[in-house]
Enzyme design. Structure first.
Site, PDB file in Angstrom:
ATOM      1  N   ASP A 103       9.401   2.685  -0.887  1.00 46.99           N
ATOM      2  CA  ASP A 103       8.413   3.570  -0.114  1.00 46.99           C
ATOM      3  C   ASP A 103       8.881   3.014   1.466  1.00 46.99           C
ATOM      4  OD1 ASP A 103       6.455   4.381   1.138  1.00 46.99           O
ATOM      5  OD2 ASP A 103       4.711   3.444   0.152  1.00 46.99           O
ATOM      6  N   TYR A 152       0.798  -1.294  -0.065  1.00 44.63           N
ATOM      7  CA  TYR A 152       0.059   0.021  -0.108  1.00 44.63           C
ATOM      8  C   TYR A 152       0.759   1.176   0.075  1.00 44.63           C
ATOM      9  CZ  TYR A 152      -3.403   3.425   1.506  1.00 44.63           C
ATOM     10  OH  TYR A 152      -4.042   4.595   1.982  1.00 44.63           O
ATOM     11  N   LYS A 168       4.807   9.297   8.364  1.00 48.82           N
ATOM     12  CA  LYS A 168       4.838   8.751   9.837  1.00 48.82           C
ATOM     13  C   LYS A 168       5.775   9.115  10.644  1.00 48.82           C
ATOM     14  CE  LYS A 168       1.709   5.136   8.068  1.00 48.82           C
ATOM     15  NZ  LYS A 168       1.661   4.542   6.937  1.00 48.82           N
TER      16      LYS A 168
HETATM   17  C1  LIG Z   1       0.885   4.842   5.577  1.00 50.83           C
HETATM   18  C2  LIG Z   1       1.812   4.627   4.261  1.00 50.83           C
HETATM   19  C3  LIG Z   1       1.584   5.264   3.129  1.00 50.83           C
HETATM   20  C4  LIG Z   1       0.456   6.465   3.110  1.00 50.83           C
HETATM   21  O1  LIG Z   1       0.778   7.613   4.051  1.00 50.83           O
HETATM   22  P1  LIG Z   1      -0.562   8.532   4.489  1.00 50.83           P
HETATM   23  O2  LIG Z   1       0.271   9.609   5.481  1.00 50.83           O
HETATM   24  O3  LIG Z   1      -1.460   7.609   5.154  1.00 50.83           O
HETATM   25  O4  LIG Z   1      -0.944   9.242   3.222  1.00 50.83           O
HETATM   26  C5  LIG Z   1       2.314   5.307   2.084  1.00 50.83           C
HETATM   27  N1  LIG Z   1       3.227   4.061   1.949  1.00 50.83           N
HETATM   28  C6  LIG Z   1       3.235   3.256   3.174  1.00 50.83           C
HETATM   29  C7  LIG Z   1       4.265   2.237   2.966  1.00 50.83           C
HETATM   30  C8  LIG Z   1       2.589   3.382   4.375  1.00 50.83           C
HETATM   31  O5  LIG Z   1       2.641   2.470   5.268  1.00 50.83           O
END
Ligand SMILES: *Cc1c(COP(=O)(O)O)cnc(C)c1O
Length: 431
Positions: free
Chosen positions: A239, A144, A267
């Site tokens: 990511d 995701y 995060k």
């Molecule tokens: C949480 C997450 C996102 C999205 O971040 P948001 O701040 O919720 O938009 C993208 N990539 C990964 C791997 C994530 O865990």
């Protein structure tokens, strides 16, 4: 445990906010109950609107590596507040945060701050496409990357929980250039690059997946991905929105030594406030406006409060060389004890863990990709979740999420959690 106030507030929310929540998984639908409404947090604990106390393994879905209300983070935000909340102009602090990020992630030669992980991945893909002049984006099933249109194909997290193969509202034209491959499948990777390699703008991956539950990379998988993207002159994007500063100060790329072309963060770098970042090789990042032709902007980007929280957070993490080892040890103890309790109750589970991220999958099979994650008994997870919550332990409310341990968690928290799990696994066994 009473949830009257939570229920009352949630009913109010439902009249106005779709599903009563501002992000789908918060609705607790996957665990068959109404959500609890949180009133406050401190250290490793949260309290709900009825005053019930829980040990928190959600950690705001990952950012709170130091637990709730870490004094240095709170003080930094207070100090920033007195200087003004937003200027829409350059500040010294945003440069400091970018410098801290680059020190930890040397592959991010240039860094742009944004407001969320979604914005970071969306922008990184645009830049990769601008840089290569190609269209195809390679992603992996169960990974995701936020709610980016082109990436909501076989995505994990809330999309997995709700069993939406895709989502309404995205024309096929938008995902036509997205190729989703099975995670950890090196043969599928080779085939795909043979076929589409020269048309691929980028490949984006969670180098340790957290959004189909915790699924570490198989030996050789990331290495092969690096080799193939390099050969095809496609941009490799790690990511690390979840893993960055969580699994190590320098993320999975420091742990593995595999160097991506671009990285996305979020995060932890916001210390609990909305901050994201993307960056990478200087020649690629030179595409970004105003230096280059790829437009990307944000009214609140580099927001002083978020940046202040992020700097404070990274400074605490960076000055304590034993921090990640301690987190790993504590989480390892917890994971080992949970497995023992599952065994004692006769419940067959698979526990995946990397550092302070873990998931208890209610399946006897090894979980190495999206398909094997999906073999989990989600009803059993629901029963386990509800019993744990009732016993004062707050886990992510879905099978397909990672639980997070923070530096605020203690041996006593682990004991309480293990004791709670004894009854919870028995509840599953007798279901
Ligand atoms: C949480 C997450 C996102 C999205 O971040 P948001 O701040 O919720 O938009 C993208 N990539 C990964 C791997 C994530 O865990």
């Amino acid at each position: 445990m009473k949830h009257d106030r939570s229920s009352e507030i949630f009913q109010r929310a439902r009249r106005l906010i779709p599903g009563g929540v501002n992000s789908p998984v918060r609705a607790f639908r996957a665990v068959g109950m109404e959500p609890i409404v949180i009133a406050r947090g401190a250290g490793s604990h949260v309290w709900d609107a009825d005053g019930n106390q829980y040990i928190d393994y959600l950690g705001s879905w990952g950012p709170l590596l130091l637990g709730h209300c870490h004094p240095e983070v709170i003080d930094a935000v207070r100090a920033a507040l007195d200087r003004g909340t937003s200027f829409g102009a350059s500040t010294e602090q945003e440069v400091e945060l970018a410098e801290l990020i680059r020190e930890a992630f040397p592959s991010m030669e240039k860094v742009r701050l944004v407001n969320s992980g979604t914005e970071a991945t969306m922008s990184a893909i645009r830049v990769a496409r601008g840089f290569t002049g190609r269209k195809i984006v390679v992603k992996f099933e169960g990974c995701y990357h936020g709610h980016v249109d082109a990436l909501l194909v076989k995505a994990g997290s809330g999309v997995a929980t709700l069993s939406l193969p895709d989502t309404a509202g995205i024309p096929e034209d938008v995902t036509r250039h997205t190729i989703a491959l099975p995670f950890n499948d090196t043969d599928a990777l080779r085939d795909a690059f043979e076929r589409w390699g020269t048309e691929a703008a980028c490949a984006i991956v969670e180098p340790v997946a957290g959004n189909m539950g915790c699924v570490p990379p198989a030996p050789g998988f990331l290495e092969e991905l690096r080799r193939l993207t390099q050969q095809a002159a496609a941009v490799l994007i790690f990511d690390e929105v979840m893993t960055g500063f969580r699994l190590d100060y320098g993320g999975v790329q420091r742990l593995t030594g595999i160097v991506p072309d671009m990285t996305t963060l979020g995060k932890v770098i916001g210390g609990g406030l909305p901050v994201g970042a993307y960056g990478g090789r200087a020649d690629i990042m030179a595409q970004v406006a105003p230096e280059g032709p790829v437009y990307q902007a944000g009214t609140l980007s580099g927001n002083p409060l978020g940046v202040a929280a992020g700097i404070a957070m990274l400074k605490v993490l960076g000055r304590d060389p034993g921090l990640y080892t301690r987190l790993d040890r504590l989480t390892g103890q917890l994971a080992g004890r949970l497995l023992e309790e599952a065994g004692r109750a006769g419940v067959r589970v698979t526990l995946n863990r990397r550092g302070s991220m873990f998931t208890v999958f209610f399946t006897p099979r090894p979980v190495t990709d999206y398909a094997s994650a999906k073999t989990s008994d989600t009803a059993a997870f629901g029963a386990f979740f509800r019993a744990m919550l009732e016993a004062g332990v707050y886990l992510p409310p879905s099978q397909f999420e990672a639980a997070f341990v923070s530096t605020a968690h203690t041996d006593a928290d682990v004991e309480t959690t293990v004791r709670a799990s004894r009854g919870a696994f028995q509840a599953v066994a007798h279901k």
